[in-house]
Design a protein around this motif. Structure first.
Motif, PDB file in Angstrom:
ATOM      1  N   GLU A  79      -0.930   1.786  -8.704  1.00 45.11           N
ATOM      2  CA  GLU A  79      -0.445   3.157  -8.545  1.00 45.11           C
ATOM      3  C   GLU A  79      -1.582   4.178  -8.688  1.00 45.11           C
ATOM      4  O   GLU A  79      -1.574   5.212  -8.038  1.00 45.11           O
ATOM      5  N   ASP A  80      -2.569   3.875  -9.538  1.00 44.60           N
ATOM      6  CA  ASP A  80      -3.685   4.786  -9.765  1.00 44.60           C
ATOM      7  C   ASP A  80      -4.892   4.495  -8.881  1.00 44.60           C
ATOM      8  O   ASP A  80      -5.938   5.138  -9.026  1.00 44.60           O
ATOM      9  N   SER A  81      -4.763   3.545  -7.960  1.00 44.10           N
ATOM     10  CA  SER A  81      -5.888   3.201  -7.092  1.00 44.10           C
ATOM     11  C   SER A  81      -6.109   4.285  -6.046  1.00 44.10           C
ATOM     12  O   SER A  81      -5.215   5.075  -5.729  1.00 44.10           O
ATOM     13  N   GLU A  82      -7.301   4.306  -5.471  1.00 45.39           N
ATOM     14  CA  GLU A  82      -7.632   5.279  -4.420  1.00 45.39           C
ATOM     15  C   GLU A  82      -6.693   5.110  -3.233  1.00 45.39           C
ATOM     16  O   GLU A  82      -6.230   6.085  -2.658  1.00 45.39           O
ATOM     17  N   GLN A  83      -6.399   3.861  -2.890  1.00 45.55           N
ATOM     18  CA  GLN A  83      -5.534   3.588  -1.733  1.00 45.55           C
ATOM     19  C   GLN A  83      -4.154   4.218  -1.909  1.00 45.55           C
ATOM     20  O   GLN A  83      -3.664   4.920  -1.030  1.00 45.55           O
TER      21      GLN A  83
END
Length: 198
Positions: A79-83
């Motif tokens: 959820e906190d990834s760049e993607q």
């Protein structure tokens, strides 16, 4: 439909050596069984923010997107990834993030609901949660029923337009990185560099 989906997940998991793609058919069939005339396209064509795993359409109408990760993947990290955080949640107005057992629904980048259908135990077996089927069905039905809302005030309009502006920026940056910028786009860049700061 949810019970059949859970059975298919267990059967796929038991086969061993699975990836997130191994579970695509089960999720596709689940989504299409919940609403008539829905089409869940797996790995659709590239769009400005990337390639979400599923695009859900009803005829020509785009309903939403689903991004799937492998069973057992921690969605808090994803959820906190760049993607997901910087691209999909900013650009896709109706989105589900899932690891096939947990579902998180986002509207306009904000989390609307989450449901946990089951969890994996230490041996990798899938165990259903007590309220999981009901909660998962409700979340999926709300996702598939969602209709985009118009802007009720200037702030909502500005936020909506800012999502499109970020999407356009990402497209332009990617076009230059991949050396695929059109002559018109290169001309605009040259004019801006001459008129402002290189």
């Amino acid at each position: 439909a949810i019970a059949q989906y859970l059975t298919r997940l267990r059967k796929t998991a038991a086969s061993g050596g699975t990836t997130e793609r191994s579970y695509y058919p089960a999720l596709k069939d689940l989504v299409e069984s919940l609403r008539p005339k829905l089409l869940a396209t797996v790995e659709p064509a590239h769009i400005a923010c990337g390639v979400p795993d599923f695009r859900i359409n009803k005829g020509d109408l785009l309903v939403g997107h689903i991004e799937a990760k492998n069973v057992g993947v921690d969605l808090d990290e994803v959820e906190d990834s760049e993607q997901v955080k910087d691209r999909y949640r900013r650009s896709l107005s109706n989105l589900i993030l899932t690891n096939y057992l947990e579902f998180r629904w986002y509207v306009g980048g904000e989390e609307r609901a989450r449901a946990v259908l089951g969890r994996t135990d230490s041996r990798g077996n899938i165990r259903a949660t007590s309220q999981g089927k009901r909660e998962c069905a409700a979340l999926l039905n709300n996702f598939l029923s969602h209709r985009p809302q118009g802007a009720a005030n200037a702030r909502e309009l500005a936020e909506s337009l800012s999502r499109y502006a970020r999407q356009i920026r990402d497209i332009i940056v990617r076009a230059f990185k991949l050396n695929k910028a059109s002559e018109n786009l290169r001309g605009f860049m040259d004019a801006l560099q001459r008129a402002t700061i290189p």
